[in-house]
Design an enzyme around this catalytic site. Structure first.
Site, PDB file in Angstrom:
ATOM      1  N   GLU A 253      73.466  67.851  65.896  1.00  0.00           N
ATOM      2  CA  GLU A 253      72.611  66.911  65.174  1.00  0.00           C
ATOM      3  C   GLU A 253      71.130  67.106  65.480  1.00  0.00           C
ATOM      4  OE1 GLU A 253      76.619  65.459  64.759  1.00  0.00           O
ATOM      5  OE2 GLU A 253      75.479  66.117  66.511  1.00  0.00           O
TER       6      GLU A 253
ATOM      7  N   HIS B 281      82.587  55.484  69.053  1.00  0.00           N
ATOM      8  CA  HIS B 281      82.480  55.766  67.622  1.00  0.00           C
ATOM      9  C   HIS B 281      82.470  54.491  66.785  1.00  0.00           C
ATOM     10  CE1 HIS B 281      83.824  59.579  69.293  1.00  0.00           C
ATOM     11  NE2 HIS B 281      83.474  60.182  68.166  1.00  0.00           N
TER      12      HIS B 281
END
Length: 358
Positions: free
Chosen positions: A86, A155
């Site tokens: 990312e 998450h």
């Protein structure tokens, strides 16, 4: 501060498909996944500077099939598969925006945006200010935010409050297909960095969509909320996936003689304060609803701002927050279900605000 600390061993229900509807007579229905896909397709066709990059967005059609069919239609230069890094591809996207392109950067989940938070905040958010307005960063960050089902603590975080605290960013949190289409189109066309916080659970949810929302130039002004349900007894302010549960709670309350006005913020930065203040002046009671943590949350900011403004004197009862529990998200789905507010939680807390005055 009111928070939910009780457990019921029930499973997460299927999201109702009829809670939020389009605003005109059209009977068109579509899923949130298709709403996003169609909006991306139209923006790619409209502006050749727009491109999409992220993990599996091209040949695999997206981890959630949001970009399904777009790689075959637009090719390698417009949809770019990236490695699992990312920090790297977000940095490339910021550089592309500085060079005049309009990247759409997809996070497989906003939890992974932590790997690129320096790029999002120190590069994208601050560059326009630090260059005295010479170099805007027209970039869109999008992907699922918050919990889904059984994804555990790493998450399942809601980053609404994190990102809405950063000057230089605009933050959208849509709920219905109309919200998703209009928010994404507005974000792509905006000259500033915009984050769209989506819900994985809603991707397959189906909504009625108006003809107006299906227009290729339909946009939702960033900073403009929506009154999903008018009422006169209490204002319920919410955003994202929580809007659906809040609407369900409003139906429960209506059956008990309490008419709740539901405000779907849609935009977390900027916030539609005019709509909020006007609603409070009518209902004189307030509760915020969110799926994120209570500390330093979206509701905390809303209530603090109301306390600092003359609208505070319109309240006939203390404003409260209905939030997720202040713990990392459990892996167990039955326990996870009770860690974020659902319709019965929201209705119970709203009745506490209304008391015996209704």
């Amino acid at each position: 501060m009111y928070n939910i600390f009780f457990l019921r061993q029930t499973l997460l229900p299927v999201v109702s498909r009829s809670i939020l509807k389009g605003s005109c007579r059209s009977a068109t229905k579509m899923t949130v996944r298709d709403a996003l896909n169609s909006a991306l397709d139209e923006e790619l066709a409209r502006d050749e500077r727009v491109f999409i990059m992220g993990e599996e967005v091209a040949q695999f059609n997206g981890a959630y099939k949001i970009t399904r069919g777009l790689w075959k239609k637009y090719g390698d230069k417009r949809l770019i598969d990236t490695p699992i890094t990312e920090a790297g591809f977000c940095g490339i996207a910021v550089g592309a925006a500085l060079a005049g392109l309009r990247p759409i950067c997809e996070f497989m989940t906003y939890n992974f945006s932590m790997q690129a938070i320096d790029r999002v905040i120190n590069a994208a958010a601050k560059n326009y200010y630090m260059t005295a307005g010479r170099f805007p960063v027209p970039i869109v960050f999008r992907g699922p935010n918050g919990n889904a089902k059984g994804l555990a603590a790493q998450h399942s975080q809601c980053f609404g409050a994190w990102y809405m605290s950063v000057p230089g960013l605009k933050v959208m949190s849509p709920s219905s297909c109309e919200d998703y289409r209009g928010s994404l189109k507005a974000a792509v066309r905006d000259p500033d960095p915009v984050l769209i916080l989506e819900s994985e659970i809603l991707y397959n949810a189906e909504f009625t969509v108006s003809d107006q929302a299906m227009d290729k130039d339909f946009v939702i002004p960033i900073g403009k909320g929506k009154i999903e349900k008018p009422g006169k007894h209490i204002t319920l302010i919410t955003h994202g996936q929580a809007t659906l549960y809040t609407m369900q709670a409003a139906d429960i309350l209506a059956g008990q003689g309490i008419e709740a006005e539901v405000i779907n913020l849609r935009s977390l930065r900027p916030v539609d304060w005019e709509m909020i203040f006007k609603s409070i002046s009518k209902t004189h009671r307030l509760m915020t609803v969110e799926l994120g943590w209570p500390r330093c949350g979206v509701g905390s900011e809303i209530i603090a701002t109301i306390m600092e403004n003359p609208i505070f004197f319109e309240l006939d009862a203390p404003a409260i927050r209905c939030t997720g529990i202040d713990v990392p998200m459990p892996y167990s789905e039955p326990i996870e279900y009770e860690c974020t507010p659902k319709d019965h939680h929201i209705a119970e807390f709203a009745k506490k605000v209304c008391g015996s005055k209704i």
